[in-house]
Motif scaffolding. Structure first.
Motif, short mmCIF file in Angstrom:
data_model
loop_
_atom_site.label_atom_id
_atom_site.label_comp_id
_atom_site.label_asym_id
_atom_site.label_seq_id
_atom_site.Cartn_x
_atom_site.Cartn_y
_atom_site.Cartn_z
N ASP A 1 0.96 -1.44 -0.17
CA ASP A 1 -0.05 -0.02 0.23
C ASP A 1 1.00 1.40 0.31
O ASP A 1 1.78 1.86 0.88
N THR B 1 1.98 5.31 -0.21
CA THR B 1 1.34 6.33 0.08
C THR B 1 2.57 7.33 -0.12
O THR B 1 2.90 7.52 0.67
N SER C 1 2.79 10.91 2.04
CA SER C 1 2.23 12.16 3.70
C SER C 1 2.99 13.10 2.73
O SER C 1 4.07 13.25 2.13
N THR D 1 2.95 7.01 8.55
CA THR D 1 1.78 5.93 8.05
C THR D 1 2.56 4.48 7.57
O THR D 1 1.82 4.16 7.23
N LYS E 1 -0.61 2.04 7.97
CA LYS E 1 -0.73 1.07 7.27
C LYS E 1 -0.48 -0.58 7.94
O LYS E 1 -1.68 -1.15 7.64
#
Length: 127
Positions: free
Chosen positions: A15, A17, A19, A41, A45
Motif C-alpha cells: 500500500d 502512500t 504524505s 504512515t 498501514k
C-alpha cells in the motif's frame, strides 16, 4: 498485489502512500527530523492490514512530498531493484526505477500546486 509469488509461495501486497511533509498535522515532527511523516504512515498501514492472512507478505510503502522514504519503502525498493538488475542484467535498472518513483512524487507536487491556483492564471497554459 503481485501476480506471482514473492517470497516462500506468498504474494506481495503493498500500500503506497505519499504524505505531505508540510501538512500541519505532520509539521511539528517533520521540522525536527526528516521522514517522520512517512514512518508514521507506514506504521498506520501495518495496523490497518494486520488482519491480512499469512498467505500474503504485506509491505507499506510510505514516502513524503519533499523526498524522504520510509524504512519499509526503502527495503522493498532495494529488493525490487536487485531483482530488476538480476533479471535484466542492466546494472542501472534499479536506479531508473527509483528515479521514476521520485519523478512521480514531483509530478504530484506540481499538480497539487497548480490545483491551488485560480482558473485563468498564466501557469495553466504550461500544461
Amino acid at each position: 498485489m503481485s501476480l506471482i509469488p514473492w517470497n516462500m509461495g506468498r504474494v506481495l501486497v503493498w500500500d503506497a502512500t505519499c504524505s505531505d511533509t508540510l501538512a500541519l498535522s505532520h509539521l511539528h515532527e517533520t521540522s525536527n527530523r526528516a521522514g517522520t511523516a512517512c514512518e508514521a504512515t507506514e506504521k498506520a498501514k501495518i495496523c490497518k492490514y494486520r488482519g491480512l492472512g499469512s498467505e500474503y507478505v504485506f509491505v507499506p510503502f510510505g514516502v513524503e512530498t519533499l523526498g524522504p522514504w520510509g524504512p519499509s519503502a526503502i527495503m522493498l525498493f532495494k529488493e525490487i531493484a536487485k531483482r530488476l538488475v538480476d533479471i535484466t542484467r542492466h546494472r542501472r535498472a534499479g536506479s531508473y526505477l527509483g528515479q521514476r518513483i521520485n519523478l512521480a512524487i514531483q509530478r504530484g507536487n506540481a499538480a497539487s500546486f497548480f490545483g491551488t491556483l485560480p482558473k485563468g492564471t498564466p501557469f495553466n497554459n504550461i500544461f
